[in-house]
Design a protein around this motif. Structure first.
Motif, PDB file in Angstrom:
ATOM      1  N   GLN A  51       0.822  -1.227   0.000  1.00 51.02           N
ATOM      2  CA  GLN A  51       0.000   0.000   0.000  1.00 51.02           C
ATOM      3  C   GLN A  51       0.851   1.271   0.000  1.00 51.02           C
ATOM      4  O   GLN A  51       0.608   2.209   0.761  1.00 51.02           O
ATOM      5  CB  GLN A  51      -0.970  -0.013   1.197  1.00 51.02           C
ATOM      6  CG  GLN A  51      -1.932  -1.200   1.137  1.00 51.02           C
ATOM      7  CD  GLN A  51      -2.910  -1.241   2.302  1.00 51.02           C
ATOM      8  OE1 GLN A  51      -2.513  -1.320   3.460  1.00 51.02           O
ATOM      9  NE2 GLN A  51      -4.201  -1.163   1.982  1.00 51.02           N
ATOM     10  N   THR A  52       1.828   1.252  -0.898  1.00 46.70           N
ATOM     11  CA  THR A  52       2.734   2.389  -1.054  1.00 46.70           C
ATOM     12  C   THR A  52       1.971   3.693  -1.285  1.00 46.70           C
ATOM     13  O   THR A  52       2.366   4.760  -0.794  1.00 46.70           O
ATOM     14  CB  THR A  52       3.675   2.119  -2.257  1.00 46.70           C
ATOM     15  OG1 THR A  52       4.329   0.876  -2.043  1.00 46.70           O
ATOM     16  CG2 THR A  52       4.700   3.218  -2.414  1.00 46.70           C
ATOM     17  N   ASP A  53       0.846   3.610  -2.021  1.00 45.77           N
ATOM     18  CA  ASP A  53       0.071   4.822  -2.353  1.00 45.77           C
ATOM     19  C   ASP A  53      -0.558   5.475  -1.130  1.00 45.77           C
ATOM     20  O   ASP A  53      -0.996   6.620  -1.199  1.00 45.77           O
ATOM     21  CB  ASP A  53      -1.020   4.473  -3.387  1.00 45.77           C
ATOM     22  CG  ASP A  53      -1.894   3.316  -2.925  1.00 45.77           C
ATOM     23  OD1 ASP A  53      -1.448   2.546  -2.048  1.00 45.77           O
ATOM     24  OD2 ASP A  53      -3.025   3.184  -3.419  1.00 45.77           O
ATOM     25  N   GLN A  54      -0.599   4.757  -0.012  1.00 46.80           N
ATOM     26  CA  GLN A  54      -1.221   5.347   1.177  1.00 46.80           C
ATOM     27  C   GLN A  54      -0.198   5.974   2.144  1.00 46.80           C
ATOM     28  O   GLN A  54      -0.564   6.356   3.258  1.00 46.80           O
ATOM     29  CB  GLN A  54      -2.101   4.304   1.877  1.00 46.80           C
ATOM     30  CG  GLN A  54      -3.250   3.893   0.954  1.00 46.80           C
ATOM     31  CD  GLN A  54      -4.257   2.969   1.609  1.00 46.80           C
ATOM     32  OE1 GLN A  54      -4.529   3.072   2.798  1.00 46.80           O
ATOM     33  NE2 GLN A  54      -4.798   2.060   0.823  1.00 46.80           N
ATOM     34  N   GLY A  55       1.047   6.062   1.673  1.00 44.93           N
ATOM     35  CA  GLY A  55       2.026   6.811   2.454  1.00 44.93           C
ATOM     36  C   GLY A  55       2.892   5.966   3.378  1.00 44.93           C
ATOM     37  O   GLY A  55       2.616   4.783   3.630  1.00 44.93           O
ATOM     38  N   VAL A  56       3.925   6.623   3.873  1.00 43.00           N
ATOM     39  CA  VAL A  56       4.955   5.957   4.658  1.00 43.00           C
ATOM     40  C   VAL A  56       4.393   5.324   5.930  1.00 43.00           C
ATOM     41  O   VAL A  56       4.727   4.188   6.277  1.00 43.00           O
ATOM     42  CB  VAL A  56       6.083   6.970   5.014  1.00 43.00           C
ATOM     43  CG1 VAL A  56       7.063   6.361   6.015  1.00 43.00           C
ATOM     44  CG2 VAL A  56       6.811   7.411   3.752  1.00 43.00           C
ATOM     45  N   ASP A  57       3.504   6.042   6.618  1.00 41.64           N
ATOM     46  CA  ASP A  57       2.974   5.518   7.887  1.00 41.64           C
ATOM     47  C   ASP A  57       2.191   4.228   7.687  1.00 41.64           C
ATOM     48  O   ASP A  57       2.295   3.304   8.498  1.00 41.64           O
ATOM     49  CB  ASP A  57       2.079   6.568   8.562  1.00 41.64           C
ATOM     50  CG  ASP A  57       2.914   7.494   9.442  1.00 41.64           C
ATOM     51  OD1 ASP A  57       4.083   7.152   9.722  1.00 41.64           O
ATOM     52  OD2 ASP A  57       2.400   8.556   9.828  1.00 41.64           O
ATOM     53  N   THR A  58       1.413   4.202   6.612  1.00 46.07           N
ATOM     54  CA  THR A  58       0.649   2.978   6.325  1.00 46.07           C
ATOM     55  C   THR A  58       1.596   1.815   6.046  1.00 46.07           C
ATOM     56  O   THR A  58       1.395   0.701   6.542  1.00 46.07           O
ATOM     57  CB  THR A  58      -0.285   3.204   5.119  1.00 46.07           C
ATOM     58  OG1 THR A  58      -1.153   4.288   5.423  1.00 46.07           O
ATOM     59  CG2 THR A  58      -1.099   1.963   4.805  1.00 46.07           C
ATOM     60  N   VAL A  59       2.642   2.078   5.265  1.00 50.72           N
ATOM     61  CA  VAL A  59       3.607   1.012   4.941  1.00 50.72           C
ATOM     62  C   VAL A  59       4.268   0.498   6.219  1.00 50.72           C
ATOM     63  O   VAL A  59       4.352  -0.713   6.452  1.00 50.72           O
ATOM     64  CB  VAL A  59       4.667   1.512   3.924  1.00 50.72           C
ATOM     65  CG1 VAL A  59       5.741   0.449   3.715  1.00 50.72           C
ATOM     66  CG2 VAL A  59       4.008   1.879   2.592  1.00 50.72           C
ATOM     67  N   LEU A  60       4.688   1.423   7.074  1.00 48.61           N
ATOM     68  CA  LEU A  60       5.328   1.015   8.331  1.00 48.61           C
ATOM     69  C   LEU A  60       4.344   0.239   9.206  1.00 48.61           C
ATOM     70  O   LEU A  60       4.696  -0.772   9.827  1.00 48.61           O
ATOM     71  CB  LEU A  60       5.846   2.252   9.085  1.00 48.61           C
ATOM     72  CG  LEU A  60       7.018   2.981   8.423  1.00 48.61           C
ATOM     73  CD1 LEU A  60       7.231   4.358   9.054  1.00 48.61           C
ATOM     74  CD2 LEU A  60       8.297   2.151   8.518  1.00 48.61           C
ATOM     75  N   GLY A  61       3.094   0.705   9.219  1.00 49.46           N
ATOM     76  CA  GLY A  61       2.050   0.016   9.974  1.00 49.46           C
ATOM     77  C   GLY A  61       1.820  -1.395   9.442  1.00 49.46           C
ATOM     78  O   GLY A  61       1.631  -2.342  10.215  1.00 49.46           O
ATOM     79  N   ASN A  62       1.855  -1.532   8.118  1.00 41.89           N
ATOM     80  CA  ASN A  62       1.676  -2.856   7.520  1.00 41.89           C
ATOM     81  C   ASN A  62       2.812  -3.804   7.902  1.00 41.89           C
ATOM     82  O   ASN A  62       2.583  -4.980   8.202  1.00 41.89           O
ATOM     83  CB  ASN A  62       1.577  -2.755   5.994  1.00 41.89           C
ATOM     84  CG  ASN A  62       0.214  -2.243   5.553  1.00 41.89           C
ATOM     85  OD1 ASN A  62      -0.777  -2.353   6.294  1.00 41.89           O
ATOM     86  ND2 ASN A  62       0.137  -1.662   4.368  1.00 41.89           N
ATOM     87  N   ILE A  63       4.044  -3.289   7.884  1.00 43.76           N
ATOM     88  CA  ILE A  63       5.173  -4.142   8.282  1.00 43.76           C
ATOM     89  C   ILE A  63       4.946  -4.653   9.706  1.00 43.76           C
ATOM     90  O   ILE A  63       5.026  -5.853   9.976  1.00 43.76           O
ATOM     91  CB  ILE A  63       6.522  -3.376   8.200  1.00 43.76           C
ATOM     92  CG1 ILE A  63       6.814  -2.921   6.770  1.00 43.76           C
ATOM     93  CG2 ILE A  63       7.662  -4.254   8.723  1.00 43.76           C
ATOM     94  CD1 ILE A  63       8.013  -1.977   6.646  1.00 43.76           C
ATOM     95  N   GLU A  64       4.623  -3.720  10.612  1.00 43.51           N
ATOM     96  CA  GLU A  64       4.389  -4.110  12.005  1.00 43.51           C
ATOM     97  C   GLU A  64       3.285  -5.162  12.088  1.00 43.51           C
ATOM     98  O   GLU A  64       3.437  -6.194  12.764  1.00 43.51           O
ATOM     99  CB  GLU A  64       4.006  -2.886  12.843  1.00 43.51           C
ATOM    100  CG  GLU A  64       3.798  -3.265  14.316  1.00 43.51           C
ATOM    101  CD  GLU A  64       3.202  -2.150  15.175  1.00 43.51           C
ATOM    102  OE1 GLU A  64       3.032  -1.018  14.678  1.00 43.51           O
ATOM    103  OE2 GLU A  64       2.888  -2.433  16.341  1.00 43.51           O
TER     104      GLU A  64
END
Lengths: 316, 316
Positions: free
Chosen positions: A36-49
């Motif tokens: 979900q790169t299109d939803q920004g850095v925070d979303t990507v970091l949240g997805n990893i977690e």
């Protein structure tokens, strides 16, 4: 009594793959979800977690058994500080990903570039298991790789060591420009892109080859034609193998590794590639450096990235 | 209170040079005596012991301040076990020199080959002082060198890493056979031997050059002629510099060092060599790898071997 586990993250532009490894680098569970790169850095970091927590919860292991999380990322990284300087495919710029994930997960986190991590995976638990000094060449769209010394990724002065695709091997007369801006890099001839270019050139020149009947030539078409005895395709793979052999000979004189591991799509050409490669290497390398040394295909395939990422925790 | 000292031994076929260094690699005292190779292994070993004891006794330091002794030796060594496998110039074969000298001196002893030891000397206390990752090229009769990583000599799998003279750089059409048996090694063009060969070829071909008047051409004659504007000599040094630049570019992509140190007799050519070398390197090396990187002349001259040998104790 309670076994240690390590999570590896392969952070791609479209999907995030996570996997649990044990201390021997055996890949026990995997999980894959959207980046979900299109939803920004925070979303990507949240997805990893989220994916890291999820894979451990769904396994038979406890969170306490998790010793740390490693991530492989394509882009410019400051490995020492754990910062993604620039990674266009995931939209990261100056993201201190290590500190953020350590805070969120409460576990040690390490990052490294995708090519180095894949090399570490093969060295730790793949073709190079038990080998302390090896050099990996991944022949894909480009030529990536990594140098493993004393069991660890060698970073160099500014974290850019192991750029094996940019060893200069093609003589000036035949050299073309590489994506890096320089002439005659290994990547221009021994990558899938290089093989396709040589095939298209041959067809355009009117060389007699079964490739002329192929609509849009892929590297696999060249391998298949070569296996059927197509002379032009054999010559093209021979050329890719020749320059790869030169690059291996160069690294042998410098690094005296115990093993070369060759992976990526082009390595699927199999014996046609490896036989020529071994011959060229033997011809160009002083005999003492060849003793006890082997050139082998990678064994982990696409899992090398996850396994190597997990290995960052043990091998940094 | 009492300063630590380290003794380095440069074990040559004719003379044994020993020196005392402090913990910063400063060379405080030196002593030189005959090797007496013709009197056998025991005499040579006895001479090493004698000269080491003598230099410490004659100094203001006590034997207790001596932390260990390192020795640089030309030949095939088993560095890990401290054994000279074969060193024709001192008549050693399978001599466990480390164990023998440790027994006789009662101090830790380390050995390494002369090229690696010179590289360590420059990295520790010469041109590379304070640099963790550097590659040294010593352009003498041959081309030797060494790779310093994380402040230490990189050995590789079987102790043969750092053979920078045998990087293959000359295209097949122009390549000649190297002493190692292979074609196109750096040593064939960028050594004093290579320069003299190119000069003799030019004279034999009838090229218009002031070298034609020289009786027996030495590398220094070529440098002097070049400095006086002799076109042929400039071209020869340019060629030596070009191939050295190619070798440096190759190692940059692999090892991402912070510094290249170029020493040996040929480096005395000075700016004529270094200017061309830096230009070729800049042209062949991806820009990010060039950042913060420098190419510098060696500064310790013949002392590099003694200093580096002393450094083996601190840097192994």
């Amino acid at each position: 009594m309670s076994e240690s586990i390590y999570v590896g993250v392969d952070l791609g532009g479209t999907t995030i793959k996570v996997g649990i490894c044990n201390a021997e680098g055996q890949l026990l569970h995997t999980y894959e979800g959207p980046t979900q790169t299109d939803q920004g850095v925070d979303t990507v970091l949240g997805n990893i977690e989220k994916y890291v927590r999820l894979i451990v919860e769904q396994s038979s292991y406890s969170w306490e058994q998790l010793q740390g999380v490693g991530a492989g990322i394509a882009g410019f990284l400051n490995v020492r500080d754990g910062v993604v300087v620039l990674a266009p495919n995931i939209g990261f710029r100056d993201v201190p990903i290590q500190a953020i994930l350590e805070e969120r997960l409460g576990k040690p986190v390490k990052i490294d570039n995708d090519a180095n991590v894949a090399a570490l995976g093969e060295a730790w638990a793949g073709a190079g298991k038990g080998v302390e000094h090896c050099v990996c060449f991944t022949l894909g769209t480009g030529v990536g790789g990594g140098i493993i010394m004393n069991g660890k990724i060698y970073q160099g002065f500014s974290g850019m060591a192991g750029e094996v695709g940019h060893i200069s091997v093609v003589p000036d007369l035949e050299a073309i420009q590489c994506g890096c801006g320089k002439m005659g890099c290994l990547e221009t001839v021994s990558s899938a892109t290089g093989i396709i270019r040589m095939a298209n050139d041959a067809v355009e020149r009117g060389d007699r080859t079964s490739l002329a009947a192929v609509d849009k030539i892929a590297a696999k078409d060249v391998f298949d034609a070569a296996k059927s005895g197509d002379e032009v395709s054999l010559r093209i793979i021979g050329r890719a193998a020749f320059y790869l052999g030169k690059a291996l000979a160069t690294t042998a004189a410098l690094l005296n590794p115990e093993m070369y591991i060759v992976g990526g799509g082009v390595s699927k050409a199999g014996d046609i590639l490896f036989d020529e490669l071994r011959q060229v290497f033997a011809k160009l390398t002083p005999e003492p450096l060849q003793r006890g040394m082997s050139i082998v295909p990678a064994t982990l395939g696409n899992d090398a990235g996850i396994v190597g990422a997990a290995g960052l925790i043990l091998r940094s």
